[in-house]
Design a protein around this motif. Structure first.
Motif, PDB file in Angstrom:
ATOM      1  N   GLU A  87      55.471 -40.342 -77.286  1.00  0.00           N
ATOM      2  CA  GLU A  87      55.371 -39.914 -78.568  1.00  0.00           C
ATOM      3  C   GLU A  87      56.075 -38.874 -78.944  1.00  0.00           C
ATOM      4  OE1 GLU A  87      51.081 -39.827 -79.398  1.00  0.00           O
ATOM      5  OE2 GLU A  87      50.717 -41.918 -78.721  1.00  0.00           O
ATOM      6  N   GLN A  88      55.889 -37.748 -78.261  1.00  0.00           N
ATOM      7  CA  GLN A  88      56.836 -36.528 -78.582  1.00  0.00           C
ATOM      8  C   GLN A  88      58.315 -36.923 -78.389  1.00  0.00           C
ATOM      9  OE1 GLN A  88      55.639 -34.229 -75.272  1.00  0.00           O
ATOM     10  NE2 GLN A  88      53.774 -33.419 -76.232  1.00  0.00           N
ATOM     11  N   ALA A  89      58.885 -37.682 -77.599  1.00  0.00           N
ATOM     12  CA  ALA A  89      59.969 -38.160 -77.893  1.00  0.00           C
ATOM     13  C   ALA A  89      60.369 -38.845 -79.179  1.00  0.00           C
ATOM     14  CB  ALA A  89      60.701 -38.830 -76.628  1.00  0.00           C
ATOM     15  N   LEU A  90      59.667 -39.694 -79.744  1.00  0.00           N
ATOM     16  CA  LEU A  90      59.950 -40.369 -80.741  1.00  0.00           C
ATOM     17  C   LEU A  90      59.861 -39.498 -82.033  1.00  0.00           C
ATOM     18  CD1 LEU A  90      57.492 -43.429 -80.064  1.00  0.00           C
ATOM     19  CD2 LEU A  90      60.027 -43.650 -80.342  1.00  0.00           C
ATOM     20  N   ASP A  91      58.964 -38.530 -82.009  1.00  0.00           N
ATOM     21  CA  ASP A  91      58.774 -37.416 -83.067  1.00  0.00           C
ATOM     22  C   ASP A  91      60.022 -36.693 -83.328  1.00  0.00           C
ATOM     23  OD1 ASP A  91      56.350 -38.508 -83.740  1.00  0.00           O
ATOM     24  OD2 ASP A  91      55.286 -37.150 -82.752  1.00  0.00           O
TER      25      ASP A  91
ATOM     26  N   TRP B  52      48.191 -48.597 -75.320  1.00  0.00           N
ATOM     27  CA  TRP B  52      48.858 -47.966 -76.044  1.00  0.00           C
ATOM     28  C   TRP B  52      49.717 -48.641 -77.309  1.00  0.00           C
ATOM     29  CZ3 TRP B  52      54.351 -46.718 -75.657  1.00  0.00           C
ATOM     30  CH2 TRP B  52      54.698 -45.246 -76.692  1.00  0.00           C
ATOM     31  N   LEU B  53      49.878 -49.983 -77.269  1.00  0.00           N
ATOM     32  CA  LEU B  53      50.880 -50.744 -78.112  1.00  0.00           C
ATOM     33  C   LEU B  53      50.541 -50.494 -79.553  1.00  0.00           C
ATOM     34  CD1 LEU B  53      51.897 -53.719 -75.846  1.00  0.00           C
ATOM     35  CD2 LEU B  53      53.036 -51.465 -76.177  1.00  0.00           C
ATOM     36  N   SER B  54      49.242 -50.599 -79.790  1.00  0.00           N
ATOM     37  CA  SER B  54      48.925 -50.510 -81.309  1.00  0.00           C
ATOM     38  C   SER B  54      49.228 -48.909 -81.927  1.00  0.00           C
ATOM     39  CB  SER B  54      47.599 -50.982 -81.445  1.00  0.00           C
ATOM     40  OG  SER B  54      46.690 -50.016 -80.756  1.00  0.00           O
TER      41      SER B  54
ATOM     42  N   LEU C  54      55.857 -46.341 -85.102  1.00  0.00           N
ATOM     43  CA  LEU C  54      57.211 -46.822 -85.619  1.00  0.00           C
ATOM     44  C   LEU C  54      56.956 -47.038 -87.157  1.00  0.00           C
ATOM     45  CD1 LEU C  54      58.161 -49.288 -82.688  1.00  0.00           C
ATOM     46  CD2 LEU C  54      58.830 -47.074 -83.220  1.00  0.00           C
ATOM     47  N   GLU C  55      56.063 -47.392 -87.542  1.00  0.00           N
ATOM     48  CA  GLU C  55      55.715 -47.684 -89.112  1.00  0.00           C
ATOM     49  C   GLU C  55      55.905 -46.424 -89.802  1.00  0.00           C
ATOM     50  OE1 GLU C  55      51.959 -49.563 -90.912  1.00  0.00           O
ATOM     51  OE2 GLU C  55      52.555 -50.829 -89.234  1.00  0.00           O
ATOM     52  N   GLN C  56      55.141 -45.239 -89.189  1.00  0.00           N
ATOM     53  CA  GLN C  56      55.333 -43.887 -89.919  1.00  0.00           C
ATOM     54  C   GLN C  56      56.525 -43.518 -89.900  1.00  0.00           C
ATOM     55  OE1 GLN C  56      52.584 -41.860 -87.239  1.00  0.00           O
ATOM     56  NE2 GLN C  56      53.848 -39.858 -87.731  1.00  0.00           N
ATOM     57  N   HIS C  57      57.652 -43.710 -88.633  1.00  0.00           N
ATOM     58  CA  HIS C  57      59.180 -43.239 -88.786  1.00  0.00           C
ATOM     59  C   HIS C  57      60.004 -44.110 -89.375  1.00  0.00           C
ATOM     60  CE1 HIS C  57      57.823 -39.735 -86.448  1.00  0.00           C
ATOM     61  NE2 HIS C  57      57.847 -40.397 -85.310  1.00  0.00           N
ATOM     62  N   SER C  58      59.458 -45.202 -89.956  1.00  0.00           N
ATOM     63  CA  SER C  58      60.393 -46.371 -90.675  1.00  0.00           C
ATOM     64  C   SER C  58      60.803 -45.900 -91.977  1.00  0.00           C
ATOM     65  CB  SER C  58      59.578 -47.747 -90.818  1.00  0.00           C
ATOM     66  OG  SER C  58      58.568 -47.558 -91.829  1.00  0.00           O
ATOM     67  N   GLU C  59      60.048 -44.798 -92.433  1.00  0.00           N
ATOM     68  CA  GLU C  59      60.864 -44.136 -93.678  1.00  0.00           C
ATOM     69  C   GLU C  59      61.163 -42.751 -93.460  1.00  0.00           C
ATOM     70  OE1 GLU C  59      57.972 -44.945 -96.988  1.00  0.00           O
ATOM     71  OE2 GLU C  59      58.278 -47.216 -96.574  1.00  0.00           O
TER      72      GLU C  59
ATOM     73  N   ILE D 127      51.592 -59.507 -75.375  1.00  0.00           N
ATOM     74  CA  ILE D 127      50.639 -58.298 -75.900  1.00  0.00           C
ATOM     75  C   ILE D 127      51.275 -57.523 -76.687  1.00  0.00           C
ATOM     76  CG2 ILE D 127      49.147 -58.160 -73.858  1.00  0.00           C
ATOM     77  CD1 ILE D 127      51.146 -56.124 -72.726  1.00  0.00           C
ATOM     78  N   ILE D 128      52.716 -57.554 -76.785  1.00  0.00           N
ATOM     79  CA  ILE D 128      53.620 -56.851 -77.647  1.00  0.00           C
ATOM     80  C   ILE D 128      53.096 -57.228 -79.308  1.00  0.00           C
ATOM     81  CG2 ILE D 128      55.936 -56.389 -78.514  1.00  0.00           C
ATOM     82  CD1 ILE D 128      56.936 -57.166 -75.625  1.00  0.00           C
ATOM     83  N   PRO D 129      52.841 -56.270 -80.004  1.00  0.00           N
ATOM     84  CA  PRO D 129      52.312 -56.484 -81.297  1.00  0.00           C
ATOM     85  C   PRO D 129      53.363 -57.390 -82.224  1.00  0.00           C
ATOM     86  CG  PRO D 129      51.802 -54.116 -80.954  1.00  0.00           C
ATOM     87  CD  PRO D 129      52.705 -54.988 -79.581  1.00  0.00           C
ATOM     88  N   GLN D 130      52.823 -57.790 -83.088  1.00  0.00           N
ATOM     89  CA  GLN D 130      53.868 -58.788 -83.811  1.00  0.00           C
ATOM     90  C   GLN D 130      54.671 -57.958 -84.966  1.00  0.00           C
ATOM     91  OE1 GLN D 130      51.416 -61.717 -85.804  1.00  0.00           O
ATOM     92  NE2 GLN D 130      53.315 -62.828 -86.629  1.00  0.00           N
ATOM     93  N   GLY D 131      54.024 -56.757 -85.369  1.00  0.00           N
ATOM     94  CA  GLY D 131      54.883 -55.892 -86.217  1.00  0.00           C
ATOM     95  C   GLY D 131      56.122 -55.340 -85.329  1.00  0.00           C
ATOM     96  N   ILE D 132      56.131 -55.048 -84.151  1.00  0.00           N
ATOM     97  CA  ILE D 132      57.044 -54.643 -83.465  1.00  0.00           C
ATOM     98  C   ILE D 132      58.099 -55.592 -83.148  1.00  0.00           C
ATOM     99  CG2 ILE D 132      57.976 -53.619 -81.167  1.00  0.00           C
ATOM    100  CD1 ILE D 132      55.390 -52.032 -80.966  1.00  0.00           C
TER     101      ILE D 132
END
Length: 570
Positions: free
Chosen positions: A27-31, A51-53, A59-64, A86-91
């Protein structure tokens, strides 16, 4: 990176391998990366299902509003079955997906096996001829055991994680053994490859026999005399250089077919039919249930279920009255004991069927609250599948509900006829038992008692007759006539009394009646015999029942490689 004008260094490139609490680091690396325009690689996300959700939200938050150079790469292992996706559909929807598929077919697999080596490998051993021949045979063996999986249970009873390590270690072992001994230790090599390197993965005795048989066919002194066929039309190549072997595969390997594996072409038909049936079943189960059906659809569905439910309750007979049956038996012979056990098992199953159907009936009338069990039963009846609570109390079967229920009624009739006077039927339907082993054991027990032989020194002898069940009016003096078996992978030739090649498109030809009697183990004739496994269903594996020795004029190894078995139901 160059084309994008992007240069990599440790500061702008974050590689996180997930599992063991690395989620916070990720999470820190993504931010940081979203802000600075770095790249992030997240490996093995299948290990952190919970943790996938959070990842999806992140990822949604960083998409903009994130940096234009920000990129994220995600890797995961493939799921073993559709339920473990198990990988969420959104991803999945927002990513470019790349899959690394294993090669299919012998051609691609054989090249890939050979790719683990190079010209230097081929030159490293003093015994060049022997080393190269065995190495190439091992590559073929490796490709074959991996790819045989696609034929389902007729290929392997269970599926095993054979990997390139098995091949490369086997070649190292080969090198060490050849350097150390003056003549090629074929037996030792086969043992090491078949029982340890590859055999180490294998948990089923029949699969172990198959693995061993391949190696006996491929790795033997004849391989140096230029007379060894790895498959029909594919001789083991002579001494060549590394590129020569790759070229030989392209030039000489026949087109993909079950023959390359020692299987009959029917194996492919069976495997393709089962795959398509599975697909249709999945499509059917994915049909929307209630929402879009409208009022009429729901009513029609309920009426279908209700009609089926009433028909089943009407056709089910009363349970066996075991106390009453016991009263009329003079002597509890091994066969009578088996009959009682079967009646008890049948009572448990039929009472559960009646209980669950009556409960569902009340639920549909609104007199009971519908539970999830009742809904599952309703869905099963509608989709023509056998309900879970029935399967648990029944016997292995691959049939749809309609066929399964008709088969159940036949089983009950057979039991009723047998317990009518407890005399053994003239020909016994072996598939009709919950526990066919107990009946076969009873044959040995009753013979042992009669002749005062020790039970542990006995074995069963199977003589395939030339007749069908209608031709028998009474049981034999000793042993039993059994009917209703099928052969998969070959057929029985009644005229000559041996196993022979199957006819095209006849996947599971019926066997004539088999006369089974008990004999002392030291009297059995094992020459020209194929020890044939008997299974309850085409799923084989855990449904194993017994081994019947069947006569063969050809080498029994042919039938081992062809996956020949007897089945009690198809």
């Amino acid at each position: 990176g160059k084309k994008l004008g992007y240069t990599f260094n440790n500061r702008n490139f974050h590689n996180v391998s997930l599992g063991q609490g690395q989620e916070v680091v990720a999470e820190q690396a993504l931010d940081l990366a979203a802000k600075e325009g770095h790249w992030v690689i997240l490996q093995n996300i299948h290990l952190v299902a919970k943790w996938l959700s959070s990842l999806e939200k992140k990822l949604e938050q960083h998409s903009e509003g994130s940096h234009k150079d920000f990129r994220i790469f995600i890797s995961a292992e493939p799921a073993s079955s559709p339920d473990s996706h198990i990988i969420p559909q959104g991803i999945l929807e927002n990513s470019i997906k790349i899959t690394n598929e294993a090669p299919t077919g012998m051609h691609a697999n054989l090249h890939k096996a050979l790719d683990n080596f190079n010209q230097d490998t081929l030159e490293m051993c003093n015994r060049e001829n022997e080393f190269k021949s065995i190495l190439f045979a091992l590559c073929y063996f490796h490709a074959l055991v991996a790819e045989r999986r696609k034929f389902g249970p007729q290929g392997w009873n269970r599926s095993y994680p054979f990997n390139t390590g098995d091949l490369t270690i086997s070649v190292n072992v080969l090198y060490n053994y050849l350097e150390a001994s003056s003549k090629v230790p074929y037996d030792d090599l086969r043992y090491l490859f078949g029982e340890i390197m590859y055999g180490g993965h294998i948990t089923d005795d029949w699969d172990r026999r198959l693995c061993k048989t391949y190696l006996e066919e491929f790795i033997k002194p004849e391989m140096l005399e230029g007379e060894l066929l790895l498959a029909p039309g594919f001789p083991l190549p002579g001494n060549m250089d590394y590129n020569g072997y790759h070229q030989y595969i392209d030039d000489a390997l026949p087109p993909e077919s079950p023959y390359l594996y020692g299987l009959h072409p029917n194996a492919e038909i069976g495997f393709l039919t089962q795959t398509s049936e599975k697909l249709f079943r999945v499509v059917l189960e994915m049909q929307p249930r209630d929402t879009s059906m409208g009022e009429g659809g729901v009513v029609a569905r309920e009426e279908t279920v209700k009609a089926l439910l009433e028909e089943m309750l009407e056709k089910l007979m009363d349970e066996f009255n075991i106390a009453e049956l016991m009263a009329k038996v003079e002597e509890r012979t091994p066969y009578v004991v088996v009959a009682f056990q079967e009646c008890e098992r049948m009572n448990i199953l039929t009472s559960e069927i009646k209980r669950s159907l009556k409960e569902l009936d009340l639920g549909m009338k609104g007199e009971l609250t519908m539970t999830s069990d009742m809904e599952n039963l309703q869905n099963a009846l509608f989709l023509d599948t056998v309900p879970e609570s029935w399967i648990k109390r029944a016997y292995p079967s691959t049939a749809s509900l309609g066929t399964w229920f008709a088969d159940l009624l036949t089983r009950i009739k057979e039991l009723e006829a047998w317990t009518g006077d407890f005399s053994l039927p003239s020909a016994v339907w072996l598939a009709g038992f919950f526990n066919p082993q107990s009946f076969l054991t009873a044959i040995m027990q009753s013979t042992a008692r009669k002749n005062e032989w020790p039970l542990d020194k006995m074995t069963l002898q199977c003589d395939v007759t030339k007749k069908n069940r209608e031709d028998f009016a009474s049981p034999p003096r000793e042993g039993a006539y059994v009917h209703g078996l099928f052969m998969e992978g070959a057929r029985w030739d009644a005229q000559t009394g041996i196993i022979t090649d199957a006819r095209l498109k006849e996947l599971t030809p019926a066997m004539p009646v088999i006369f089974i009697k008990a004999i002392p183990a030291d009297k059995q004739d094992i020459r020209s015999m194929y020890p044939c496994p008997v299974y309850k269903t085409r799923q084989r594996g855990p449904t194993y029942v017994w081994t019947f020795n069947l006569k063969t004029r050809e080498n029994p190894s042919k039938w081992v490689l062809a996956g020949v078995a007897l089945l009690l139901q198809i």
